[in-house]
Design an enzyme around this catalytic site. Structure first.
Site, PDB file in Angstrom:
ATOM      1  CD  GLU A  41      49.666 151.043  90.366  1.00 23.92           C
ATOM      2  OE1 GLU A  41      49.978 150.276  89.452  1.00 23.92           O
ATOM      3  OE2 GLU A  41      48.869 150.747  91.273  1.00 23.92           O
ATOM      4  NE  ARG A  88      44.953 150.454  82.465  1.00 24.82           N
ATOM      5  CZ  ARG A  88      45.478 150.123  83.631  1.00 24.82           C
ATOM      6  NH1 ARG A  88      46.588 150.684  84.052  1.00 24.82           N
ATOM      7  NH2 ARG A  88      44.902 149.226  84.396  1.00 24.82           N
ATOM      8  NE  ARG A 121      44.270 153.559  94.517  1.00 17.89           N
ATOM      9  CZ  ARG A 121      44.879 152.403  94.464  1.00 17.89           C
ATOM     10  NH1 ARG A 121      45.650 152.015  95.456  1.00 17.89           N
ATOM     11  NH2 ARG A 121      44.749 151.608  93.414  1.00 17.89           N
ATOM     12  CE  LYS A 129      43.033 149.318  87.262  1.00 16.42           C
ATOM     13  NZ  LYS A 129      43.998 148.768  88.221  1.00 16.42           N
ATOM     14  CG  ASP A 178      43.812 148.136  91.814  1.00 19.50           C
ATOM     15  OD1 ASP A 178      43.380 147.764  90.716  1.00 19.50           O
ATOM     16  OD2 ASP A 178      44.994 148.000  92.166  1.00 19.50           O
ATOM     17  CD  GLU A 218      45.953 142.919  90.842  1.00 21.10           C
ATOM     18  OE1 GLU A 218      45.478 143.316  89.780  1.00 21.10           O
ATOM     19  OE2 GLU A 218      46.715 143.609  91.547  1.00 21.10           O
ATOM     20  CD  GLU A 255      30.791 140.863  99.261  1.00 21.09           C
ATOM     21  OE1 GLU A 255      29.803 140.232  98.843  1.00 21.09           O
ATOM     22  OE2 GLU A 255      30.836 142.112  99.321  1.00 21.09           O
TER      23      GLU A 255
HETATM   24  O1  GCW Z   1      45.915 146.468  90.474  1.00 20.73           O
HETATM   25  C1  GCW Z   1      47.099 147.069  90.125  1.00 20.73           C
HETATM   26  C2  GCW Z   1      48.024 145.938  89.921  1.00 20.73           C
HETATM   27  C3  GCW Z   1      49.196 146.266  89.064  1.00 20.73           C
HETATM   28  C4  GCW Z   1      48.666 146.847  87.777  1.00 20.73           C
HETATM   29  C5  GCW Z   1      47.857 148.086  88.103  1.00 20.73           C
HETATM   30  C6  GCW Z   1      47.223 148.678  86.861  1.00 20.73           C
HETATM   31  C7  GCW Z   1      49.609 146.563  85.617  1.00 20.73           C
HETATM   32  O2  GCW Z   1      48.438 145.472  91.163  1.00 20.73           O
HETATM   33  O3  GCW Z   1      49.896 145.094  88.839  1.00 20.73           O
HETATM   34  O4  GCW Z   1      49.699 147.135  86.878  1.00 20.73           O
HETATM   35  O5  GCW Z   1      46.805 147.763  88.963  1.00 20.73           O
HETATM   36  O6  GCW Z   1      46.072 148.368  86.607  1.00 20.73           O
HETATM   37  O7  GCW Z   1      47.868 149.439  86.176  1.00 20.73           O
END
Ligand code: GCW
Length: 829
Positions: free
Chosen positions: A297, A330, A347, A371, A376, A404, A522
């Site tokens: 990102e 990460r 992705r 994750k 995400d 989030e 959900e």
């Molecule tokens: O889900 C996304 C978020 C970002 C976040 C990124 C991450 C901290 O929208 O805000 O950045 O993941 O996990 O690095």
């Protein structure tokens, strides 16, 4: 001190203490604990043992109204005895732990020492003693038996950490509970009281590490003048056994170090890291390590020099190694400029494609932080295949406590049921049973370390996360990191008892609400594994179905006029399914064996495809959204049934949140259903979508000053339009005639509450003003749409045919008193 207590006063249930309230127990429960010792003896002396003793005194005082006497030498009376096994053994060589106790585990036991009945809380480490104290107090708060205790608890994994995404300016990325408890205006806060309180909360559920700053790291955090400030935070963490970690920018050697490179293979760079790390440990001897987000990102990373994540992780790991520190690298590394036109791009493949080939190349003090799903933090994702793809590398699972994509603490969404599904999922790596929890804990492949990381993002708000019930997620994360075999029901029940007391109705009702909430969320957001369907380009909050498509972010659901879903199969799709071990890949490769809830994650199907449940995809989308919105309204009723059983303040705060959620669930329902109706052209078999017989669109009312505008995207406003009162007007009117039978009605006004203004509204029936309100919430929106759409409900209105209903709007700033519609329900509805 103890007089008979007949009624227990209702104590404020929000606030810093969260689930550590130690509210006075009722008479029956007190009786149970009456014979507990009156004194506490702590063997040894350390900040952690001091905190343990202080906590015991505090808890017993709160719940029992008794102040324990502090003893210093071996018991001359019945006592609580706290100390490490080594100290205990010195004091009484007869005392031996049952079997081998791992680090941080504890043993609670009732034995006679020198003839006195003692309740012993011991562990190989000071930290374990502290955990034992919290465990004992939790039992009392939940009215569990503590007589003749003999209980050992061992943590499932050594890594039980939280991450905070706090920026040095005091804001928090994806934080919904106020500003940073650590930073303000570029420095560490002078008052770190809340940071200490936070560490206490974390310790109470066994969390032993906390990284305090955003993974989108500001390299200033490593500057020489920042380190003493970090040391102050480590000082307030230390008594609670929480070790401090920070997120770093891998380009730091260049950005703040004065080097002309940050190439991980450059000797100057490795030197720089070694010196920097030595400097940190001089000031923070128990420093825990670094988190790294790189090549992700827009962050710089080793790819700048053609190096791998292993190169980048190892150079830092080698600097930390002599001090016992860890690097969390990460796995959230992906290209966010993917070409969406190429149907083979995906992705979801990124983490495995990048990290699996590097398995075994990472040093032993590197942990790959993954994750839970391959995209995400969506409302429903399959388990990341990378958990099974690393066998000679440490790993940790990254879960998100902050909501989030899951309602940002304005919607109730209790996450342990979702986390449990991930943790219990069996990846069958290496041809045998390997549930994710075993993989991340390092058990499956005998790794030296591993575990759990939760992105918490608590803030300065009194309730830490922004919704009093959301604290159950922080609690639940800690409990699962300690013992992933606990059930979600147990966790909900424990948390509710500790937070709200042991009234069975309260415990039953709140636990049930929590346990249902993720599936409710959900239901009215993203169906069948299609992703949350939120606006992924902005707030990640309200509905934004279209936002996923035709851009490089790769959160595609590929919905078009014919069908929906990503074909990720090996046979015809992106091949992602092939990243799973055979038994799992086999299940997802075939449409028939893919579970409905993940169907659209793995397959592209026509809207008329029939699910295992017997419904078509399109009808499922409609039905689940109507059901979800109704269930959200049901939460309000469940909460209202507790009115007389709860503290007034927390009752009102949660009620307001739930009412808001019920209104916003309708915004979600309508946006998603109308988008799919438009796309598919297939009507709702039950005739609901697009038909709102009780609704009066604002743009169809008699307008004075107000003018219609297009809501963008159109499905986030009813009928695609709203009305606004634009400058220079300071006041506008919208009215309509009520034309139904006389009776009692409920009236919902749907308006848009933006953050860039505080419009006022007044509602009149004839000449009588029946309500007024200010649109002063802090929703993540600067324009009318799905993020800002908000419901005002006015109940108990007596209406007669011919009544004029009129809304006056007073714009403020950039918020032009925008209105969407009014919906009128007969009271019985
Ligand atoms: O889900 C996304 C978020 C970002 C976040 C990124 C991450 C901290 O929208 O805000 O950045 O993941 O996990 O690095």
């Amino acid at each position: 001190m103890m007089g008979a207590v007949h009624a227990v006063p209702l104590h404020a249930e929000t606030g810093d203490d969260a689930w550590l309230r130690y509210a006075p127990l009722d008479a029956v429960a007190r009786k149970k604990y009456e014979s507990l010792p009156a004194s506490v003896l702590t063997l040894g002396d350390s900040p952690v043992l001091g905190a343990a003793q202080g906590e015991l005194i505090r808890g017993v005082r709160g719940m029992m109204g008794r102040t324990l006497r502090e003893g210093k030498s071996l018991p001359q009376e019945n006592a609580f005895v706290l100390g490490t096994l080594a100290e205990l053994h010195k004091a009484d060589p007869a005392l031996r732990a049952p079997g081998d106790l791992r680090e941080d585990s504890f043993w609670l036991t009732t034995v006679r020492v020198h003839g006195f009945a003692c309740l012993i809380i011991t562990s190989p480490t000071d930290r374990g003693v502290l955990y034992g104290v919290f465990a004992l107090l939790a039992k009392m708060a939940r009215n569990e038996t503590v007589a003749s205790l003999n209980e050992v608890q061992q943590p499932f994994a050594p890594i039980r950490w939280v991450n905070q995404w706090d920026n040095l300016n005091g804001s928090i990325e994806r934080g919904y509970g106020g500003r940073s408890i650590f930073f303000d205006a570029g420095s560490v806060r002078s008052d770190l009281t809340r940071a200490g309180d936070y560490a206490r909360l974390l310790a109470s559920v066994g969390i032993n590490g906390c990284a305090i700053n955003n993974v989108n790291a500001d390299s200033r955090i490593l500057k020489d003048d920042f380190l003493p400030q970090l040391a102050r935070i480590a000082d307030v963490f230390r008594p609670w056994g929480v070790r401090l970690a920070i997120a770093i920018d891998v380009s730091s050697p260049k950005v703040i170090g004065g080097l002309d490179t940050f190439d991980p293979l450059d000797p100057g760079v490795s030197d720089w890291w070694r010196k920097k790390v030595d400097e940190i440990y001089q000031q923070i001897p128990d420093f825990a390590g670094f988190i790294v987000k790189a090549d992700s990102e827009g962050r710089l990373g080793p790819s700048t020099y053609g190096r791998t994540p292993a190169d980048a992780a190892n150079v830092i790991a080698r600097a930390l190694k002599p001090h016992g520190g860890l690097v969390f690298y990460r796995a959230f590394v992906y290209n966010h400029h993917l070409d969406w036109r190429n149907p083979k791009n995906d992705r979801a493949r990124a983490a495995y494609d990048i990290f699996h080939p590097l398995d075994g190349k990472f040093d032993d003090n590197v942990v790959i932080q993954i994750k839970y799903g391959p995209i995400d933090f969506q409302v429903r994702e399959p388990v990341s295949p990378l958990f099974g793809g690393l066998r000679s590398t440490n790993e940790a699972i990254e879960l998100q406590i902050t909501q989030e994509y899951l309602g940002q603490q304005r919607h109730l969404c209790f996450l342990p049921p979702m986390w449990k599904e991930t943790l219990d999922f069996d990846l069958h790596a290496a041809g045998r049973s390997t549930p994710v929890k075993d993989l991340v804990a390092g058990k499956s492949f005998h790794r030296p370390t591993g575990g759990f990381v939760g992105v918490a993002n608590v803030g300065l708000d009194a309730d830490w996360l922004g919704h009093p019930l959301a604290l159950a997620n922080l609690y639940g994360f800690g409990r699962l990191a300690w013992n992933p075999n606990l059930s979600s029901g147990t966790i909900a029940n424990e948390w509710t008892r500790m937070t709200f007391g042991n009234n069975p109705t309260v415990v039953r009702t709140i636990s049930a609400m929590q346990l249902a909430s993720w599936r409710i969320y959900e239901n009215y957001t993203g169906p069948l594994g299609a992703g949350t369907l939120t606006n992924i380009l902005g707030s990640h909050y309200g509905p934004g179905v279209e936002s996923s498509e035709r851009n490089g972010w790769g959160q595609w659901h590929r919905a078009d006029h014919q069908g929906i879903g990503m074909d990720r199969t090996v046979a015809t799709g992106t091949g992602y399914v092939g990243q799973y071990p055979a038994p799992v890949a086999g299940k997802y490769e075939s449409l028939k064996s893919t579970p409905d809830e993940l169907l659209l994650f793995f397959h592209h199907v026509p809207y008329t495809y029939v699910l295992h449940s017997g419904k078509t995809v399109i009808q499922y989308i409609y039905d689940s959204h109507y059901e979800g919105a109704q269930q959200a309204q049901g939460l309000v009723g469940q909460w209202e049934s507790l009115k007389n059983d709860l503290d007034d303040e927390v009752y009102a705060a949660v009620l307001a949140r739930l009412q808001y959620q019920a209104g916003h669930a309708i915004v979600w329902r309508d946006a998603v259903c109308n988008w799919f109706l438009r796309m598919s052209g297939i009507p709702d078999a039950k005739g609901r979508v697009g038909h709102y017989p009780n609704r009066i669109e604002a743009e169809g009312m008699q307008l004075q000053g107000y003018a219609p505008f297009d809501v963008i995207p159109q499905e986030t406003g009813s009928g695609g339009k709203g009305i606004e009162c634009a400058p220079p007007l300071q006041h506008c009117d919208a009215s309509f005639r009520f034309d139904r039978a006389a009776g009692w009605y409920e009236l919902d006004v749907e308006y848009f509450d933006q953050i860039n203004g505080e419009s006022k509204f007044r509602l009149f029936v004839g000449n009588q003003q029946v309500d007024e309100w200010v649109a002063d919430d802090h929703l993540p929106a600067i324009k009318p749409g799905g993020d800002s759409s908000t419901r005002r409900r006015i109940t108990g209105l007596a209406l007669r045919p011919g009544d004029e209903i009129r809304i006056e709007g007073f714009p403020d700033g950039k918020e032009l008193a925008p209105l969407d519609y009014v919906e009128v329900f007969a009271r019985s509805q």
